[in-house]
Scaffold this motif. Sequence first.
Motif, PDB file in Angstrom:
ATOM      1  N   THR A  12       0.843  -1.202   0.000  1.00 35.59           N
ATOM      2  CA  THR A  12       0.000   0.000   0.000  1.00 35.59           C
ATOM      3  C   THR A  12       0.875   1.248   0.000  1.00 35.59           C
ATOM      4  O   THR A  12       2.077   1.181   0.268  1.00 35.59           O
ATOM      5  CB  THR A  12      -0.944   0.025   1.220  1.00 35.59           C
ATOM      6  OG1 THR A  12      -0.162  -0.029   2.420  1.00 35.59           O
ATOM      7  CG2 THR A  12      -1.913  -1.148   1.186  1.00 35.59           C
ATOM      8  N   TYR A  13       0.247   2.375  -0.292  1.00 30.97           N
ATOM      9  CA  TYR A  13       0.973   3.653  -0.338  1.00 30.97           C
ATOM     10  C   TYR A  13       1.651   3.913   1.005  1.00 30.97           C
ATOM     11  O   TYR A  13       0.993   3.847   2.060  1.00 30.97           O
ATOM     12  CB  TYR A  13      -0.004   4.783  -0.659  1.00 30.97           C
ATOM     13  CG  TYR A  13       0.635   6.148  -0.762  1.00 30.97           C
ATOM     14  CD1 TYR A  13       1.410   6.494  -1.861  1.00 30.97           C
ATOM     15  CD2 TYR A  13       0.451   7.095   0.248  1.00 30.97           C
ATOM     16  CE1 TYR A  13       1.985   7.758  -1.959  1.00 30.97           C
ATOM     17  CE2 TYR A  13       1.022   8.360   0.157  1.00 30.97           C
ATOM     18  CZ  TYR A  13       1.788   8.681  -0.947  1.00 30.97           C
ATOM     19  OH  TYR A  13       2.361   9.925  -1.036  1.00 30.97           O
ATOM     20  N   PRO A  14       2.946   4.179   1.005  1.00 24.41           N
ATOM     21  CA  PRO A  14       3.687   4.350   2.266  1.00 24.41           C
ATOM     22  C   PRO A  14       3.175   5.529   3.092  1.00 24.41           C
ATOM     23  O   PRO A  14       2.875   6.597   2.568  1.00 24.41           O
ATOM     24  CB  PRO A  14       5.120   4.618   1.794  1.00 24.41           C
ATOM     25  CG  PRO A  14       5.177   4.059   0.408  1.00 24.41           C
ATOM     26  CD  PRO A  14       3.815   4.281  -0.168  1.00 24.41           C
ATOM     27  N   SER A  15       3.075   5.295   4.389  1.00 17.92           N
ATOM     28  CA  SER A  15       2.669   6.349   5.326  1.00 17.92           C
ATOM     29  C   SER A  15       3.514   6.218   6.588  1.00 17.92           C
ATOM     30  O   SER A  15       4.200   5.209   6.790  1.00 17.92           O
ATOM     31  CB  SER A  15       1.183   6.194   5.696  1.00 17.92           C
ATOM     32  OG  SER A  15       0.990   4.967   6.395  1.00 17.92           O
ATOM     33  N   GLN A  52      15.007   2.281   6.078  1.00 20.67           N
ATOM     34  CA  GLN A  52      16.143   3.173   5.821  1.00 20.67           C
ATOM     35  C   GLN A  52      15.778   4.371   4.939  1.00 20.67           C
ATOM     36  O   GLN A  52      16.559   5.317   4.830  1.00 20.67           O
ATOM     37  CB  GLN A  52      17.275   2.384   5.158  1.00 20.67           C
ATOM     38  CG  GLN A  52      17.884   1.313   6.053  1.00 20.67           C
ATOM     39  CD  GLN A  52      18.811   0.383   5.285  1.00 20.67           C
ATOM     40  OE1 GLN A  52      19.287   0.731   4.197  1.00 20.67           O
ATOM     41  NE2 GLN A  52      19.063  -0.791   5.824  1.00 20.67           N
ATOM     42  N   GLN A  53      14.608   4.309   4.310  1.00 20.66           N
ATOM     43  CA  GLN A  53      14.219   5.372   3.381  1.00 20.66           C
ATOM     44  C   GLN A  53      13.536   6.535   4.099  1.00 20.66           C
ATOM     45  O   GLN A  53      12.807   6.337   5.068  1.00 20.66           O
ATOM     46  CB  GLN A  53      13.253   4.824   2.316  1.00 20.66           C
ATOM     47  CG  GLN A  53      13.767   3.632   1.538  1.00 20.66           C
ATOM     48  CD  GLN A  53      15.056   3.911   0.829  1.00 20.66           C
ATOM     49  OE1 GLN A  53      15.162   4.870   0.062  1.00 20.66           O
ATOM     50  NE2 GLN A  53      16.061   3.082   1.091  1.00 20.66           N
ATOM     51  N   GLU A  60       7.555   8.733  -3.154  1.00 18.21           N
ATOM     52  CA  GLU A  60       7.860   9.072  -4.543  1.00 18.21           C
ATOM     53  C   GLU A  60       8.172   7.804  -5.345  1.00 18.21           C
ATOM     54  O   GLU A  60       7.729   7.645  -6.489  1.00 18.21           O
ATOM     55  CB  GLU A  60       9.045  10.030  -4.595  1.00 18.21           C
ATOM     56  CG  GLU A  60       9.374  10.542  -5.988  1.00 18.21           C
ATOM     57  CD  GLU A  60      10.501  11.547  -6.000  1.00 18.21           C
ATOM     58  OE1 GLU A  60      11.018  11.825  -7.099  1.00 18.21           O
ATOM     59  OE2 GLU A  60      10.880  12.042  -4.920  1.00 18.21           O
ATOM     60  N   GLU A  61       8.934   6.901  -4.734  1.00 15.18           N
ATOM     61  CA  GLU A  61       9.268   5.638  -5.390  1.00 15.18           C
ATOM     62  C   GLU A  61       8.011   4.820  -5.656  1.00 15.18           C
ATOM     63  O   GLU A  61       7.827   4.255  -6.747  1.00 15.18           O
ATOM     64  CB  GLU A  61      10.228   4.848  -4.483  1.00 15.18           C
ATOM     65  CG  GLU A  61      10.504   3.418  -4.911  1.00 15.18           C
ATOM     66  CD  GLU A  61      11.514   3.314  -6.036  1.00 15.18           C
ATOM     67  OE1 GLU A  61      11.804   2.190  -6.472  1.00 15.18           O
ATOM     68  OE2 GLU A  61      12.009   4.359  -6.513  1.00 15.18           O
ATOM     69  N   TYR A  62       7.128   4.760  -4.693  1.00 19.44           N
ATOM     70  CA  TYR A  62       5.887   3.994  -4.817  1.00 19.44           C
ATOM     71  C   TYR A  62       5.028   4.533  -5.961  1.00 19.44           C
ATOM     72  O   TYR A  62       4.543   3.773  -6.801  1.00 19.44           O
ATOM     73  CB  TYR A  62       5.111   4.052  -3.500  1.00 19.44           C
ATOM     74  CG  TYR A  62       3.843   3.230  -3.493  1.00 19.44           C
ATOM     75  CD1 TYR A  62       3.850   1.927  -3.004  1.00 19.44           C
ATOM     76  CD2 TYR A  62       2.641   3.746  -3.982  1.00 19.44           C
ATOM     77  CE1 TYR A  62       2.692   1.152  -3.012  1.00 19.44           C
ATOM     78  CE2 TYR A  62       1.484   2.978  -3.988  1.00 19.44           C
ATOM     79  CZ  TYR A  62       1.515   1.692  -3.497  1.00 19.44           C
ATOM     80  OH  TYR A  62       0.363   0.941  -3.514  1.00 19.44           O
ATOM     81  N   VAL A  63       4.850   5.849  -6.001  1.00 23.25           N
ATOM     82  CA  VAL A  63       4.025   6.471  -7.042  1.00 23.25           C
ATOM     83  C   VAL A  63       4.625   6.234  -8.422  1.00 23.25           C
ATOM     84  O   VAL A  63       3.914   5.919  -9.386  1.00 23.25           O
ATOM     85  CB  VAL A  63       3.872   7.979  -6.766  1.00 23.25           C
ATOM     86  CG1 VAL A  63       3.248   8.686  -7.967  1.00 23.25           C
ATOM     87  CG2 VAL A  63       3.021   8.204  -5.525  1.00 23.25           C
ATOM     88  N   ALA A  64       5.959   6.360  -8.528  1.00 26.49           N
ATOM     89  CA  ALA A  64       6.630   6.148  -9.810  1.00 26.49           C
ATOM     90  C   ALA A  64       6.428   4.723 -10.311  1.00 26.49           C
ATOM     91  O   ALA A  64       6.277   4.488 -11.514  1.00 26.49           O
ATOM     92  CB  ALA A  64       8.123   6.454  -9.667  1.00 26.49           C
ATOM     93  N   LEU A  65       6.394   3.790  -9.382  1.00 29.93           N
ATOM     94  CA  LEU A  65       6.227   2.388  -9.765  1.00 29.93           C
ATOM     95  C   LEU A  65       4.771   2.052 -10.070  1.00 29.93           C
ATOM     96  O   LEU A  65       4.420   1.675 -11.190  1.00 29.93           O
ATOM     97  CB  LEU A  65       6.734   1.478  -8.639  1.00 29.93           C
ATOM     98  CG  LEU A  65       8.236   1.435  -8.388  1.00 29.93           C
ATOM     99  CD1 LEU A  65       8.539   0.667  -7.106  1.00 29.93           C
ATOM    100  CD2 LEU A  65       8.965   0.795  -9.563  1.00 29.93           C
ATOM    101  N   PHE A  66       3.934   2.162  -9.070  1.00 32.31           N
ATOM    102  CA  PHE A  66       2.596   1.576  -9.149  1.00 32.31           C
ATOM    103  C   PHE A  66       1.510   2.518  -9.687  1.00 32.31           C
ATOM    104  O   PHE A  66       0.476   2.052 -10.153  1.00 32.31           O
ATOM    105  CB  PHE A  66       2.181   1.046  -7.781  1.00 32.31           C
ATOM    106  CG  PHE A  66       3.135   0.004  -7.247  1.00 32.31           C
ATOM    107  CD1 PHE A  66       3.307  -1.196  -7.913  1.00 32.31           C
ATOM    108  CD2 PHE A  66       3.868   0.241  -6.099  1.00 32.31           C
ATOM    109  CE1 PHE A  66       4.188  -2.159  -7.433  1.00 32.31           C
ATOM    110  CE2 PHE A  66       4.755  -0.717  -5.612  1.00 32.31           C
ATOM    111  CZ  PHE A  66       4.920  -1.916  -6.278  1.00 32.31           C
TER     112      PHE A  66
END
Length: 201
Positions: A12-15, A52-53, A60-66
């Motif tokens: 799921t979208y990171p929070s 670690q992120q 940003e990584e999640y949105v770019a991917l999924f």
Amino acid sequence: MKTLKVLGCLLTYPSQEQVRALPEFEAVLEEEKWLPQESLKSIKQLVSWMKQQDILDLQEEYVALFDRTPSLCLHLFEHVHGDSRDRGQALVDLSEIYKEAGLLINTEEMPDYLPLFLEYLSIVSPDEACKSLGEVATILAALSERLKNRQSPYANVFEALIDAAACKPDKKAVEEALKKEAGRVRTFDELDAAWEEQNAF
């Protein structure tokens, strides 16, 4: 099986809440030991990476991917039916399955959203969960390979799900899917063109 719910949550979208829950996720995976040892190890690597992120980088990584890569869409029926009428009926049928299991969807996501599907599988019998994973194993494998092409640790979740599936992916079908779309980053022009096509329909 809380393990499947945990794997869904990881997709799921990171929070901030998700990040704070990562140690709890690890504890559940260790306690249940439902995944094979190698799969468990790979999920721990993903969790370690997420810890670690910076949260903004993770988002940003999640949105770019999924969200920005159609071939990595987490809505399963998109990879089978696209925007055809068949997808609509399949969504209705899946919603009915959820209702029969006592689940009411309390989200804006469609029923075929993978984390939602995994939450459903977490309340059925282990045999049924493995069988259902087998039915989508080829889709999971294509997504996994595309994520590997992007060097994303999120691929570890898909590999773990494939390991747990009763049936293994159709290798030829996966190869054909990758020929059509390998999961590469799309240019802004390509993204605009994709949106224009959707609006045209």
